[in-house]
Design a protein around this motif. Structure first.
Motif, PDB file in Angstrom:
ATOM      1  N   GLY A 468      42.283  31.962  33.510  1.00  0.00           N
ATOM      2  CA  GLY A 468      43.495  31.289  33.954  1.00  0.00           C
ATOM      3  C   GLY A 468      44.227  32.077  35.025  1.00  0.00           C
ATOM      4  O   GLY A 468      44.689  31.513  36.026  1.00  0.00           O
ATOM      5  N   GLN A 469      44.328  33.386  34.825  1.00  0.00           N
ATOM      6  CA  GLN A 469      45.004  34.224  35.820  1.00  0.00           C
ATOM      7  C   GLN A 469      44.255  34.221  37.146  1.00  0.00           C
ATOM      8  O   GLN A 469      44.872  34.097  38.212  1.00  0.00           O
ATOM      9  N   ALA A 470      42.947  34.360  37.090  1.00  0.00           N
ATOM     10  CA  ALA A 470      42.151  34.395  38.323  1.00  0.00           C
ATOM     11  C   ALA A 470      42.237  33.068  39.065  1.00  0.00           C
ATOM     12  O   ALA A 470      42.310  33.036  40.296  1.00  0.00           O
ATOM     13  N   ALA A 471      42.213  31.961  38.340  1.00  0.00           N
ATOM     14  CA  ALA A 471      42.290  30.642  38.968  1.00  0.00           C
ATOM     15  C   ALA A 471      43.636  30.423  39.656  1.00  0.00           C
ATOM     16  O   ALA A 471      43.738  29.626  40.591  1.00  0.00           O
ATOM     17  N   ARG A 472      44.656  31.153  39.201  1.00  0.00           N
ATOM     18  CA  ARG A 472      45.978  31.078  39.836  1.00  0.00           C
ATOM     19  C   ARG A 472      46.161  32.162  40.895  1.00  0.00           C
ATOM     20  O   ARG A 472      47.250  32.286  41.466  1.00  0.00           O
ATOM     21  N   GLY A 473      45.123  32.952  41.144  1.00  0.00           N
ATOM     22  CA  GLY A 473      45.207  34.012  42.138  1.00  0.00           C
ATOM     23  C   GLY A 473      45.988  35.209  41.688  1.00  0.00           C
ATOM     24  O   GLY A 473      46.448  36.016  42.505  1.00  0.00           O
ATOM     25  N   GLN A 474      46.131  35.385  40.368  1.00  0.00           N
ATOM     26  CA  GLN A 474      46.950  36.471  39.820  1.00  0.00           C
ATOM     27  C   GLN A 474      46.135  37.676  39.372  1.00  0.00           C
ATOM     28  O   GLN A 474      46.711  38.686  38.990  1.00  0.00           O
ATOM     29  N   ASN A 475      44.816  37.589  39.374  1.00  0.00           N
ATOM     30  CA  ASN A 475      43.998  38.682  38.854  1.00  0.00           C
ATOM     31  C   ASN A 475      42.689  38.764  39.635  1.00  0.00           C
ATOM     32  O   ASN A 475      41.610  38.510  39.098  1.00  0.00           O
ATOM     33  N   ALA A 476      42.797  39.148  40.899  1.00  0.00           N
ATOM     34  CA  ALA A 476      41.614  39.191  41.754  1.00  0.00           C
ATOM     35  C   ALA A 476      40.612  40.243  41.298  1.00  0.00           C
ATOM     36  O   ALA A 476      39.415  40.130  41.551  1.00  0.00           O
ATOM     37  N   THR A 477      41.079  41.293  40.604  1.00  0.00           N
ATOM     38  CA  THR A 477      40.175  42.372  40.195  1.00  0.00           C
ATOM     39  C   THR A 477      39.158  41.915  39.154  1.00  0.00           C
ATOM     40  O   THR A 477      38.120  42.554  38.976  1.00  0.00           O
ATOM     41  N   ALA A 478      39.455  40.817  38.460  1.00  0.00           N
ATOM     42  CA  ALA A 478      38.538  40.342  37.419  1.00  0.00           C
ATOM     43  C   ALA A 478      37.538  39.315  37.936  1.00  0.00           C
ATOM     44  O   ALA A 478      36.652  38.882  37.187  1.00  0.00           O
ATOM     45  N   ILE A 479      37.641  38.919  39.200  1.00  0.00           N
ATOM     46  CA  ILE A 479      36.838  37.805  39.696  1.00  0.00           C
ATOM     47  C   ILE A 479      35.345  38.111  39.659  1.00  0.00           C
ATOM     48  O   ILE A 479      34.535  37.270  39.249  1.00  0.00           O
ATOM     49  N   ALA A 480      34.952  39.316  40.071  1.00  0.00           N
ATOM     50  CA  ALA A 480      33.518  39.642  40.075  1.00  0.00           C
ATOM     51  C   ALA A 480      32.947  39.603  38.660  1.00  0.00           C
ATOM     52  O   ALA A 480      31.842  39.087  38.437  1.00  0.00           O
ATOM     53  N   ASP A 481      33.703  40.120  37.690  1.00  0.00           N
ATOM     54  CA  ASP A 481      33.233  40.093  36.306  1.00  0.00           C
ATOM     55  C   ASP A 481      33.193  38.666  35.760  1.00  0.00           C
ATOM     56  O   ASP A 481      32.284  38.302  35.008  1.00  0.00           O
ATOM     57  N   LEU A 482      34.176  37.855  36.138  1.00  0.00           N
ATOM     58  CA  LEU A 482      34.163  36.459  35.724  1.00  0.00           C
ATOM     59  C   LEU A 482      32.965  35.726  36.328  1.00  0.00           C
ATOM     60  O   LEU A 482      32.308  34.926  35.658  1.00  0.00           O
ATOM     61  N   HIS A 483      32.687  36.006  37.576  1.00  0.00           N
ATOM     62  CA  HIS A 483      31.541  35.396  38.246  1.00  0.00           C
ATOM     63  C   HIS A 483      30.258  35.722  37.483  1.00  0.00           C
ATOM     64  O   HIS A 483      29.447  34.832  37.192  1.00  0.00           O
ATOM     65  N   GLN A 484      30.092  37.007  37.123  1.00  0.00           N
ATOM     66  CA  GLN A 484      28.899  37.410  36.394  1.00  0.00           C
ATOM     67  C   GLN A 484      28.837  36.752  35.017  1.00  0.00           C
ATOM     68  O   GLN A 484      27.775  36.310  34.568  1.00  0.00           O
ATOM     69  N   LEU A 485      29.960  36.677  34.333  1.00  0.00           N
ATOM     70  CA  LEU A 485      29.996  36.027  33.020  1.00  0.00           C
ATOM     71  C   LEU A 485      29.620  34.554  33.133  1.00  0.00           C
ATOM     72  O   LEU A 485      28.843  34.030  32.321  1.00  0.00           O
ATOM     73  N   LEU A 486      30.134  33.883  34.140  1.00  0.00           N
ATOM     74  CA  LEU A 486      29.892  32.441  34.269  1.00  0.00           C
ATOM     75  C   LEU A 486      28.434  32.142  34.597  1.00  0.00           C
ATOM     76  O   LEU A 486      27.850  31.217  34.027  1.00  0.00           O
ATOM     77  N   VAL A 487      27.816  32.934  35.498  1.00  0.00           N
ATOM     78  CA  VAL A 487      26.406  32.669  35.795  1.00  0.00           C
ATOM     79  C   VAL A 487      25.530  33.030  34.588  1.00  0.00           C
ATOM     80  O   VAL A 487      24.490  32.400  34.355  1.00  0.00           O
ATOM     81  N   THR A 488      25.978  34.015  33.802  1.00  0.00           N
ATOM     82  CA  THR A 488      25.235  34.363  32.590  1.00  0.00           C
ATOM     83  C   THR A 488      25.326  33.248  31.558  1.00  0.00           C
ATOM     84  O   THR A 488      24.318  32.876  30.935  1.00  0.00           O
ATOM     85  N   CYS A 489      26.512  32.702  31.372  1.00  0.00           N
ATOM     86  CA  CYS A 489      26.682  31.589  30.423  1.00  0.00           C
ATOM     87  C   CYS A 489      25.876  30.370  30.862  1.00  0.00           C
ATOM     88  O   CYS A 489      25.258  29.692  30.028  1.00  0.00           O
ATOM     89  N   TRP A 490      25.888  30.084  32.172  1.00  0.00           N
ATOM     90  CA  TRP A 490      25.101  28.940  32.668  1.00  0.00           C
ATOM     91  C   TRP A 490      23.616  29.190  32.443  1.00  0.00           C
ATOM     92  O   TRP A 490      22.885  28.306  32.007  1.00  0.00           O
ATOM     93  N   TRP A 491      23.158  30.398  32.726  1.00  0.00           N
ATOM     94  CA  TRP A 491      21.736  30.728  32.533  1.00  0.00           C
ATOM     95  C   TRP A 491      21.357  30.607  31.056  1.00  0.00           C
ATOM     96  O   TRP A 491      20.310  30.049  30.721  1.00  0.00           O
ATOM     97  N   LEU A 492      22.214  31.083  30.185  1.00  0.00           N
ATOM     98  CA  LEU A 492      21.933  31.001  28.750  1.00  0.00           C
ATOM     99  C   LEU A 492      21.905  29.562  28.247  1.00  0.00           C
ATOM    100  O   LEU A 492      21.219  29.262  27.268  1.00  0.00           O
TER     101      LEU A 492
END
Length: 503
Positions: A468-492
């Motif tokens: 939620g924070q990243a989608a609002r532009g409030q937590n840019a430092t977590a974006i790379a980790d979120l990206h990795q989590l999301l592609v991992t969840c999609w792959w799984l």
């Protein structure tokens, strides 16, 4: 592959673009293949390892795959098979080292030019090429245009760098080549995943860019090859790990001088940055991994935990999403990784090979998507001779302070000055934030339904806050980790039935 005196030796390439998998097979036998699915049916994802990669990165386990029972020969190694003996990894990275950039630049330039021109000439017709406007893809396009006909393609939208697009157009005009620019909109934003089920042998960042890739690569579909600048950052540049290596070698004054110069150019305080590098040098790889393991066991971690500078083992946002059970399993894996004798203890060597293998994994992971798009990617920067020529030059010499990627200028002096003088680089952060916002609800569902959550490794509430924070532009430092989590969840999600049966 080679056989002699009953032994068999097999190896892939230095970056690992062409993977080599192996697994025990019968009594004291080893089976190997270039595709994991040829070794084991069904393939069962290794959930604790995937959680560990999210928390601390994938480079601590270069010999492991996302699947249980399946091992990987890391880039830079070959596999020696002897009847009645365990498989043995053999280092094939050896290359004569040079003293400085000037001594190695000419050899690197020749290797890179040949890695680009050879496949272009072999194609015998027009070839495609990515042209983002950055130095890596621009140099590739200019070299390719000297050998044959090139159709360059560029993607742009309201969130990508206008400066990158301007450089791409200038490069195409300078080379006098065909150039197509795809102007994307909301439909091409990141986190629109493939619907054809092509997931490959592991999660890769590029899976989230499916819609963008489909849009800008369409004009070059069916061409003999598609040149890319993928991997250029690794061979042309070096990370701050080279300053840690200076400290490891007792060259504290030189390390301090370079760090201060680096910080001044970026208007930041050098003190805290330099302290992080000193800590990394004094603790070493093994100590850093063991310390990270203890931190995880003590947990929980604050979501904002970060480390400036360079670190052997960075506990990022992904580590703060682990449950107590997840932290303990990742801590165990880190303790095991700390005792891997085949990992380099010199910071710069460790880092450049970790980065190279990550590029190789990304390239081979994108292969099924390329097939679906009828695109045949070529990676000149990951060519064996290019890698060897680059890594023969000390990382410290490749690290640019005032000049960005000085190796490129030294190796290819005929490139236009307006290109190699560029010091800026476009960012995709705004584009990813927009993608997270557009697809927020669907991505939240993807995470909650993931086996990582279902098996109690990841806390969905903690991820939901970060998303939620990243989608609002409030937590840019977590974006790379979120990206990795999301592609991992999609792959799984493509392995759901196998995981349910395994449970």
């Amino acid at each position: 592959m080679a056989e002699t005196a009953g032994q068999r030796f097999v190896c892939g390439d230095l970056a690992g673009v062409r993977a080599l998998y192996h697994t025990p097979h019968g009594d004291e036998q080893v089976a190997w293949a270039t595709q994991a699915r040829l070794l084991e049916r069904p393939l069962v994802p290794d959930l604790p390892l995937l959680a560990a990669r999210l928390a601390v990165g994938e480079h601590h386990w270069p010999h492991r795959t996302p699947y249980e029972k399946i091992q990987l020969v890391p880039g830079g190694f070959g596999l020696l098979l002897t009847p009645g003996a365990p498989p043995q990894l053999v280092d094939i990275t050896g290359a004569p080292l040079v003293d400085d950039l000037g001594e190695g630049a000419a050899q690197f330039g020749q290797a890179l030019a040949e890695a680009v021109r050879r496949p272009v000439r072999a194609a015998g017709s027009e070839v495609g090429a990515d042209l983002s406007g950055g130095l890596d893809s621009s140099a590739t396009v200019l070299l390719a245009a000297e050998a044959g006909q090139v159709h360059a393609v560029t993607y742009t939208d309201g969130y990508t760098s206008g400066e990158d697009a301007s450089f791409a157009a200038r490069v195409a005009g300078h080379a006098r080549i065909r150039h197509t620019v795809a102007e994307g909109d909301g439909q091409q934003l990141p986190f629109t995943f493939p619907t054809d089920g092509a997931r490959g042998d592991g999660p890769v960042f590029a899976a989230a860019n499916w819609a963008m890739d489909a849009a800008y690569l369409a004009p070059v579909a069916g061409l003999p090859l598609q040149l890319t600048g993928h991997g250029g950052d690794v061979v042309l540049d070096a990370s701050p790990a080279c300053w840690v290596r200076l400290l490891q070698d007792g060259r504290r004054r030189e390390a301090h001088r370079q760090v201060v110069a680096f910080a001044r150019l970026r208007n930041t305080a050098p003190g805290p940055y330099f302290k992080t590098l000193k800590d990394a040098a004094s603790t070493g790889r093994r100590g850093s991994l063991e310390h990270a393991s203890e931190v995880l066991k003590r947990g929980p971690l604050a979501p904002s935990i970060t480390a400036s500078g360079w670190s052997w083992c960075r506990l990022g946002a992904g580590a703060s999403w682990l449950t107590e059970a997840g932290r303990h399993q990742v801590a165990t894996l880190l303790r095991q990784a700390a005792h891997n004798q085949q990992q380099p203890e010199q910071a710069d060597v460790f880092d450049q090979w970790a980065a190279l293998r990550a590029m190789g994994a990304s390239a081979r992971g994108w292969a099924p998507h390329g097939q679906a798009l009828n695109v045949r990617p070529a990676y000149p920067y990951l060519d064996n001779q290019v890698v060897r020529a680059a890594f023969a030059i000390p990382a410290l010499a490749r690290r640019g302070l005032v000049t960005y990627k000085p190796l490129l200028r030294a190796a290819l002096p005929h490139l236009p000055d307006w290109l190699v003088s560029r010091r800026s680089k476009g960012s995709f952060t705004a584009q990813r934030i927009a993608g997270l916002a557009r697809h927020h609800n669907r991505l939240d569902e993807l995470i909650v339904s993931s086996p990582l959550v279902g098996t109690g490794l990841i806390d969905p509430a903690a991820v939901r806050v970060a998303l939620g924070q990243a989608a609002r532009g409030q937590n840019a430092t977590a974006i790379a980790d979120l990206h990795q989590l999301l592609v991992t969840c999609w792959w799984l999600s493509g392995h759901q039935a196998v995981l349910e049966a395994a449970c």
